[in-house]
Design an enzyme around this catalytic site. Structure first.
Site, PDB file in Angstrom:
ATOM      1  N   ASP A   1      60.321  45.455  39.973  1.00 33.66           N
ATOM      2  CA  ASP A   1      59.898  46.365  38.884  1.00 33.66           C
ATOM      3  C   ASP A   1      59.066  45.394  37.633  1.00 33.66           C
ATOM      4  OD1 ASP A   1      59.399  48.100  36.846  1.00 33.66           O
ATOM      5  OD2 ASP A   1      60.989  48.971  37.042  1.00 33.66           O
TER       6      ASP A   1
ATOM      7  N   TYR B   1      42.626  52.556  30.440  1.00 31.85           N
ATOM      8  CA  TYR B   1      42.681  51.772  31.599  1.00 31.85           C
ATOM      9  C   TYR B   1      41.833  50.578  31.558  1.00 31.85           C
ATOM     10  CZ  TYR B   1      42.677  50.808  36.652  1.00 31.85           C
ATOM     11  OH  TYR B   1      42.473  50.035  37.817  1.00 31.85           O
TER      12      TYR B   1
END
Length: 266
Positions: free
Chosen positions: A49, A141
């Site tokens: 992760d 983004y």
């Protein structure tokens, strides 16, 4: 000896297809996922992760203990986000920066000591054509991927004395499930952006659905790995998406802005 490759975010989409392609080419590939499950993948899928430093350390340490080396890192893990900047919760903006930018940087930090010890290594950051320009309703983004593009340039210079190469590859629109993993700011009924935002959401999803086959990205990454002197920036996708980057360099700002707004029907 076959190169050992680590690919983050390899449970689906571009990451999974690249991992399968590189495995078929004879590389020793380790893909990662936050929650790996037993699958029929041809490569080994391990837990990592990018928001959990302990899991990064554990994954990289296990690979090095098993293989004795780590030759290539492909930083592919990421997430999308859409919405008017004014209406996007700041904590969601931070979450995407933590994943797309800081997550990638943390993985790089953990692999660099081994690459320096080997006196060789290659880091490939998967960015986006969107990282070269601010796009309406995808500004956050774009900012995360633009930041990763720039830090790639800096890191390339810092690690050159250790024979470590750093590059990035910016995909355009590809037919993947990225839309399902995006954070979408809701289209608010009384929002001044409601009509244009909804129109753009529909357009974004159309672009992904009709996007190129992700195997193009896998093959491009394969060529980068085989290159003795890779460039710092690569772009993969539709001609016009790549050409838009060229146009931004040569056109006056407002003219370029008008082209983008016309494309997104603003």
């Amino acid at each position: 000896m076959s190169k050992v490759i680590l690919i983050t975010g390899a449970s689906s989409g571009i990451g999974a297809i690249t991992a399968r392609y590189l495995t078929a080419q004879g590389y020793r590939v380790y893909g990662t996922s936050r929650n790996p499950k037993k699958t029929d993948q041809e490569f080994e899928l391990i837990r990592l992760d990018v928001l959990d430093n302990n899991s990064i350390e554990e994954a990289v340490t296990n690979i090095i203990e098993k293989e004795g080396r780590l030759d290539v890192l492909i930083n592919n893990a990421g997430m999308g986000i859409t919405g008017p900047i004014e209406e996007t919760p700041t904590h969601e903006m931070r979450r995407v920066f933590e994943t797309n930018f800081f997550g990638a940087v943390e993985v790089i930090k953990v692999v660099l000591p081994q690459m320096r010890k080997q006196k060789s290594g290659l880091v490939i950051n998967v960015t986006s054509v969107a990282g070269y320009m601010g796009l309406p309703f995808r500004g956050v983004y774009s900012a995360t991927k633009g930041a990763l593009e720039l830090i790639t340039e800096a890191l390339s210079m810092e690690t050159k004395p250790f024979n470590i190469k750093v590059t990035n590859v910016a995909p355009g629109d590809f037919a993947t499930n990225i839309a399902s993993g995006r954070y979408h700011s809701p289209v608010l009924k009384n929002s001044p952006y409601a009509e244009t935002y909804q129109k753009n959401l529909d357009l974004m999803n159309e672009h992904v659905d009709s996007g190129k086959d992700p195997i193009m990205m896998a093959k491009a990454i394969g060529k980068i790995i085989e290159s003795s002197n890779p460039k710092i920036h690569y772009k993969v996708g539709e001609f016009m998406q790549k050409f838009s980057i060229v146009l931004k360099r040569v056109l006056p700002d407002r003219m370029y802005e008008k082209l983008i707004m016309n494309h997104y029907k603003l």
